[in-house]
Design a protein around this motif. Structure first.
Motif, PDB file in Angstrom:
ATOM      1  N   GLY A 148       0.856  -1.184   0.000  1.00 49.34           N
ATOM      2  CA  GLY A 148       0.000   0.000   0.000  1.00 49.34           C
ATOM      3  C   GLY A 148       0.889   1.230   0.000  1.00 49.34           C
ATOM      4  N   PHE A 149       0.625   2.166  -0.917  1.00 52.94           N
ATOM      5  CA  PHE A 149       1.471   3.358  -1.023  1.00 52.94           C
ATOM      6  C   PHE A 149       0.751   4.602  -0.503  1.00 52.94           C
ATOM      7  N   ILE A 150       1.484   5.408   0.241  1.00 47.62           N
ATOM      8  CA  ILE A 150       0.950   6.699   0.688  1.00 47.62           C
ATOM      9  C   ILE A 150       2.001   7.767   0.368  1.00 47.62           C
ATOM     10  N   PHE A 151       1.573   8.851  -0.296  1.00 45.84           N
ATOM     11  CA  PHE A 151       2.521   9.891  -0.706  1.00 45.84           C
ATOM     12  C   PHE A 151       2.194  11.218  -0.037  1.00 45.84           C
ATOM     13  N   GLN A 152       3.181  12.087  -0.048  1.00 48.20           N
ATOM     14  CA  GLN A 152       3.025  13.410   0.552  1.00 48.20           C
ATOM     15  C   GLN A 152       1.871  14.200  -0.081  1.00 48.20           C
ATOM     16  N   ASN A 153       1.761  14.088  -1.411  1.00 48.08           N
ATOM     17  CA  ASN A 153       0.747  14.896  -2.119  1.00 48.08           C
ATOM     18  C   ASN A 153      -0.537  14.101  -2.373  1.00 48.08           C
ATOM     19  N   ILE A 196       3.006  -1.309   4.156  1.00 43.84           N
ATOM     20  CA  ILE A 196       2.644   0.027   3.718  1.00 43.84           C
ATOM     21  C   ILE A 196       3.905   0.865   3.616  1.00 43.84           C
ATOM     22  N   LEU A 197       4.048   1.561   2.492  1.00 40.64           N
ATOM     23  CA  LEU A 197       5.173   2.478   2.303  1.00 40.64           C
ATOM     24  C   LEU A 197       4.626   3.892   2.256  1.00 40.64           C
ATOM     25  N   ALA A 198       5.166   4.752   3.099  1.00 43.55           N
ATOM     26  CA  ALA A 198       4.672   6.123   3.148  1.00 43.55           C
ATOM     27  C   ALA A 198       5.838   7.087   2.965  1.00 43.55           C
ATOM     28  N   ASP A 199       5.733   7.972   1.968  1.00 40.01           N
ATOM     29  CA  ASP A 199       6.781   8.957   1.689  1.00 40.01           C
ATOM     30  C   ASP A 199       6.296  10.316   2.195  1.00 40.01           C
ATOM     31  N   GLU A 200       6.868  10.790   3.292  1.00 42.15           N
ATOM     32  CA  GLU A 200       6.479  12.056   3.924  1.00 42.15           C
ATOM     33  C   GLU A 200       4.948  12.179   4.011  1.00 42.15           C
ATOM     34  N   PRO A 201       4.283  11.229   4.666  1.00 39.18           N
ATOM     35  CA  PRO A 201       2.822  11.191   4.622  1.00 39.18           C
ATOM     36  C   PRO A 201       2.140  12.409   5.252  1.00 39.18           C
ATOM     37  N   THR A 202       2.862  13.119   6.122  1.00 37.49           N
ATOM     38  CA  THR A 202       2.249  14.268   6.785  1.00 37.49           C
ATOM     39  C   THR A 202       2.827  15.581   6.275  1.00 37.49           C
ATOM     40  N   GLN A 226      -8.524  15.126   5.009  1.00 39.13           N
ATOM     41  CA  GLN A 226      -9.474  14.142   4.447  1.00 39.13           C
ATOM     42  C   GLN A 226      -8.862  13.423   3.250  1.00 39.13           C
ATOM     43  N   GLN A 227      -8.186  14.192   2.394  1.00 42.30           N
ATOM     44  CA  GLN A 227      -7.569  13.565   1.209  1.00 42.30           C
ATOM     45  C   GLN A 227      -6.538  12.513   1.626  1.00 42.30           C
ATOM     46  N   GLN A 228      -5.759  12.836   2.649  1.00 42.87           N
ATOM     47  CA  GLN A 228      -4.753  11.853   3.053  1.00 42.87           C
ATOM     48  C   GLN A 228      -5.422  10.632   3.691  1.00 42.87           C
ATOM     49  N   ARG A 229      -6.556  10.844   4.393  1.00 44.47           N
ATOM     50  CA  ARG A 229      -7.265   9.677   4.937  1.00 44.47           C
ATOM     51  C   ARG A 229      -7.833   8.812   3.805  1.00 44.47           C
ATOM     52  N   VAL A 230      -8.327   9.462   2.741  1.00 47.03           N
ATOM     53  CA  VAL A 230      -8.809   8.693   1.577  1.00 47.03           C
ATOM     54  C   VAL A 230      -7.631   7.891   0.991  1.00 47.03           C
ATOM     55  N   ALA A 231      -6.466   8.554   0.921  1.00 43.42           N
ATOM     56  CA  ALA A 231      -5.287   7.860   0.368  1.00 43.42           C
ATOM     57  C   ALA A 231      -4.899   6.663   1.247  1.00 43.42           C
ATOM     58  N   ILE A 232      -5.053   6.820   2.568  1.00 41.62           N
ATOM     59  CA  ILE A 232      -4.735   5.701   3.463  1.00 41.62           C
ATOM     60  C   ILE A 232      -5.772   4.578   3.274  1.00 41.62           C
ATOM     61  N   ALA A 233      -7.039   4.977   3.121  1.00 39.54           N
ATOM     62  CA  ALA A 233      -8.084   3.966   2.870  1.00 39.54           C
ATOM     63  C   ALA A 233      -7.750   3.196   1.587  1.00 39.54           C
ATOM     64  N   ARG A 234      -7.310   3.928   0.563  1.00 38.16           N
ATOM     65  CA  ARG A 234      -6.926   3.282  -0.698  1.00 38.16           C
ATOM     66  C   ARG A 234      -5.715   2.363  -0.506  1.00 38.16           C
ATOM     67  N   ALA A 235      -4.788   2.794   0.364  1.00 33.98           N
ATOM     68  CA  ALA A 235      -3.582   1.982   0.578  1.00 33.98           C
ATOM     69  C   ALA A 235      -3.898   0.670   1.291  1.00 33.98           C
ATOM     70  N   ILE A 236      -4.927   0.680   2.158  1.00 33.21           N
ATOM     71  CA  ILE A 236      -5.170  -0.542   2.958  1.00 33.21           C
ATOM     72  C   ILE A 236      -6.348  -1.383   2.464  1.00 33.21           C
ATOM     73  N   VAL A 237      -7.114  -0.873   1.506  1.00 35.18           N
ATOM     74  CA  VAL A 237      -8.357  -1.563   1.129  1.00 35.18           C
ATOM     75  C   VAL A 237      -8.099  -2.991   0.630  1.00 35.18           C
TER      76      VAL A 237
END
Ligand code: ADP
Ligand code: ADP
Length: 221
Positions: free
Chosen positions: A87-92, A164-170, A147-158
């Motif tokens: 699951g990928f999570i990105f800064q943007n 999970i790999l997160a690049d500067e998630p916050t 909210q957008q980052q939470r949607v991205a996290i939902a997409r990463a774990i669905v």
């Protein structure tokens, strides 16, 4: 061992040999760990994350993921690993602007050719988990950064990835939203997910049980 990197070196072909992005990087990650990869800009963090995430290949060295020798896989096999295991999570956030929150979360499942109804059911469950059900029919630009980052996290774990790999998630969030995102990741880790986070921020790394520091393409501690 879940993830093992042995003497990973990465040279970008459009640069000269003296500017290797990674040099002899060794790293072991156990299942269920939450680790931070730290270092200044240009130290090789993104390059390392791209290799671990099967988005790019090392120039030399070995990457073993659950016993699989990743270097020997072709593009199609790498794409399959990315879709099924990571699951990928990105800064943007990297959400697709023309799709709603629900559609964005469904994408990794549709890509697996899962039946549409099932994709929708699982995506709705993932959105519920992150308190986003009211946002399901909104497009990314109608949502706040948090909210957008939470949607991205939902997409990463669905798709129930193994890690999970997160690049500067916050990186693009204010302090409160950043903290919320880190707590979500921490809870996923407590539930058993392996998480690797690239960050230059010590307060983010504080959520991780282990840190590695990079400098000039090598691991220095
Ligand atoms: P960050 O440090 O925030 O992770 P970077 O600015 O290092 O981001 O990199 C952003 C993107 O640009 C990455 O995909 C990286 O591979 C690419 N990139 C970085 N440096 C170069 C370069 N010298 N030439 C081409 N692409 C680069
Ligand atoms: P970080 O994420 O720590 O900022 P990167 O992995 O993005 O570091 O970059 C490490 C080094 O590799 C930098 O010198 C950067 O300019 C170079 N680099 C990164 N991506 C590319 C690329 N696609 N092409 C050429 N050089 C790159």
């Amino acid at each position: 061992m879940f993830i093992e990197l042995k003497n990973i070196t990465k040279v970008y072909s459009n640069t000269d040999v003296t500017s290797r992005a990674l040099h002899d990087v060794c790293l072991k990650v156990n299942k269920g760990e939450m680790i931070a990869i730290m270092g200044r800009s240009g130290s090789g963090k993104s390059t390392l994350l791209n290799i671990i995430g099967c988005l790019d290949k090392a120039t030399s060295g070995e990457y073993i993921l659950e016993g699989m020798h990743v270097n020997h896989l072709n593009h199609k096999q790498l794409a399959k690993i990315r879709n099924q295991k990571i699951g990928f999570i990105f800064q943007n956030y990297s959400l697709i602007p023309k799709y709603t929150a629900l559609e964005n979360v469904m994408l990794p499942l549709l890509y697996r050719k899962m039946p549409y109804k099932e994709c929708k059911k699982l995506a709705v469950e993932a959105l519920e988990k992150f308190d986003l059900i009211d946002a399901r029919n909104k497009k990314p630009h109608q949502l706040s950064g948090g909210q957008q980052q939470r949607v991205a996290i939902a997409r990463a774990i669905v798709g129930e990835p193994e890690f999970i790999l997160a690049d500067e998630p916050t990186g693009a969030l204010d302090q409160q939203n950043g903290q919320d995102v880190m707590l979500l990741l921490k809870n996923l880790n407590r539930a058993g997910k392996t998480i690797i986070i690239v960050t230059h921020d010590e307060t983010i790394a504080d959520y991780c049980e282990k840190r590695i520091y990079m400098k000039d393409g090598t691991v220095v501690g």
